[in-house]
Design an enzyme around this catalytic site. Structure first.
Site, PDB file in Angstrom:
ATOM      1  N   VAL A  50       0.840  -1.197   0.000  1.00  0.00           N
ATOM      2  CA  VAL A  50       0.000   0.000   0.000  1.00  0.00           C
ATOM      3  C   VAL A  50       0.879   1.253   0.000  1.00  0.00           C
ATOM      4  CG1 VAL A  50      -1.757   1.314   1.278  1.00  0.00           C
ATOM      5  CG2 VAL A  50      -1.902  -1.188   1.179  1.00  0.00           C
ATOM      6  N   CYS A  51       1.961   1.216   0.753  1.00  0.00           N
ATOM      7  CA  CYS A  51       2.810   2.400   0.950  1.00  0.00           C
ATOM      8  C   CYS A  51       3.278   3.059  -0.354  1.00  0.00           C
ATOM      9  CB  CYS A  51       3.998   2.059   1.834  1.00  0.00           C
ATOM     10  SG  CYS A  51       3.523   1.505   3.486  1.00  0.00           S
ATOM     11  N   PRO A  52       3.782   2.327  -1.337  1.00  0.00           N
ATOM     12  CA  PRO A  52       4.257   3.020  -2.536  1.00  0.00           C
ATOM     13  C   PRO A  52       3.143   3.718  -3.313  1.00  0.00           C
ATOM     14  CG  PRO A  52       4.450   0.637  -2.815  1.00  0.00           C
ATOM     15  CD  PRO A  52       4.071   0.894  -1.389  1.00  0.00           C
ATOM     16  N   ILE A  73       2.674   7.051  -1.299  1.00  0.00           N
ATOM     17  CA  ILE A  73       3.887   7.869  -1.333  1.00  0.00           C
ATOM     18  C   ILE A  73       4.036   8.503  -2.715  1.00  0.00           C
ATOM     19  CG2 ILE A  73       6.404   7.807  -1.212  1.00  0.00           C
ATOM     20  CD1 ILE A  73       6.041   5.517   0.899  1.00  0.00           C
TER      21      ILE A  73
END
EC number: 1.11.1.26
Length: 181
Positions: free
Chosen positions: A50-52, A55
Site C-alpha cells: 500500500v505504501c508506494p 507515497i
C-alpha cells in the site's frame, strides 16, 4: 496521540532525497522549513504494497503543495539506507521528490503516540503543521488502507483559507458567513 493545537515535536532525522548515495543523504530538523506549512506523513514499512501507492501520490502533488508554501515530508522507522535501496528498486518510489525521513528507533513516532502496538511500526498518520509548528490536522488510517493525498491538499487549502469551510469545500469556493442563513 498528539492532536490538533499541540506543538509538533522537535526532530532531527536523516533523509533520502535522491538515488545517488553520494549526495542523497541530508539531515532534516524541525527548523529546516521555517515559515512553511508542512505535510508530515508516516507509513508503516518500506518494501510493502500500500505504501508506494500513497507515497507516489503525494509526490504527484508536490508542485501543488509547493504552490501553497508547503513542504511534504514522509517517514517510516526504516533507515535511510533502506529508503535508498527502495528508491533504487521501485520505480514509483524512485521518482519521489520530497525527503523520505528515517525515524530509526521510532523516537518521533513514539513522541507523537502513533506506534502500532501490535506491529511495532509507525501508523499510517498524516499531520498538517502550520508555520509555527502547530498541528492543525491529524488523521490516522488502518495499516491496510491508503490515505488520499488529494483530501490532504483540500484540507490544507481550507486551513490556509482561514474562513469557515463547509463540507467538501474546495479552494475558490465561498466560505460560510455566520448569521447569513
Amino acid at each position: 496521540m498528539l492532536g490538533v493545537g499541540s506543538k509538533f515535536p522537535e526532530f532531527n532525522l536523516q533523509s533520502v532525497l535522491g538515488k545517488d548515495q553520494k549526495n542523497t543523504f541530508k539531515e532534516i530538523n524541525s527548523s529546516s522549513y521555517n515559515g512553511k506549512w508542512i505535510i508530515f506523513f508516516f507509513w508503516p514499512k518500506d518494501f510493502t504494497f500500500v505504501c508506494p501507492t500513497e507515497i507516489s501520490a503525494f509526490s504527484d502533488l508536490q508542485k501543488d503543495f509547493e504552490e501553497r508554501n508547503t513542504q511534504v515530508l514522509g517517514a517510516s522507522m526504516d533507515s535511510e539506507f533502506v529508503h535508498l535501496a527502495w528508491k533504487k528498486e521501485n520505480s514509483e518510489i524512485g521518482r519521489v521528490n520530497f525527503p523520505m525521513l528515517a525515524d530509526i528507533g521510532g523516537s518521533l513516532t513514539d513522541e507523537l503516540g502513533i506506534k502500532d502496538a501490535k506491529h511495532g511500526v509507525s501508523q499510517r498518520a498524516t499531520y498538517i503543521i502550520d508555520p509555527n509548528m502547530v498541528i492543525r490536522h491529524v488523521s490516522v488510517v488502518d495499516l491496510n488502507v491508503g490515505r488520499s493525498p488529494e483530501e490532504i491538499l483540500r484540507t490544507l487549502d481550507a486551513l490556509q483559507n482561514g474562513g469557515l469551510c463547509p463540507v467538501n469545500w474546495k479552494k475558490g469556493s465561498p466560505t460560510l458567513q455566520p448569521g447569513n442563513e
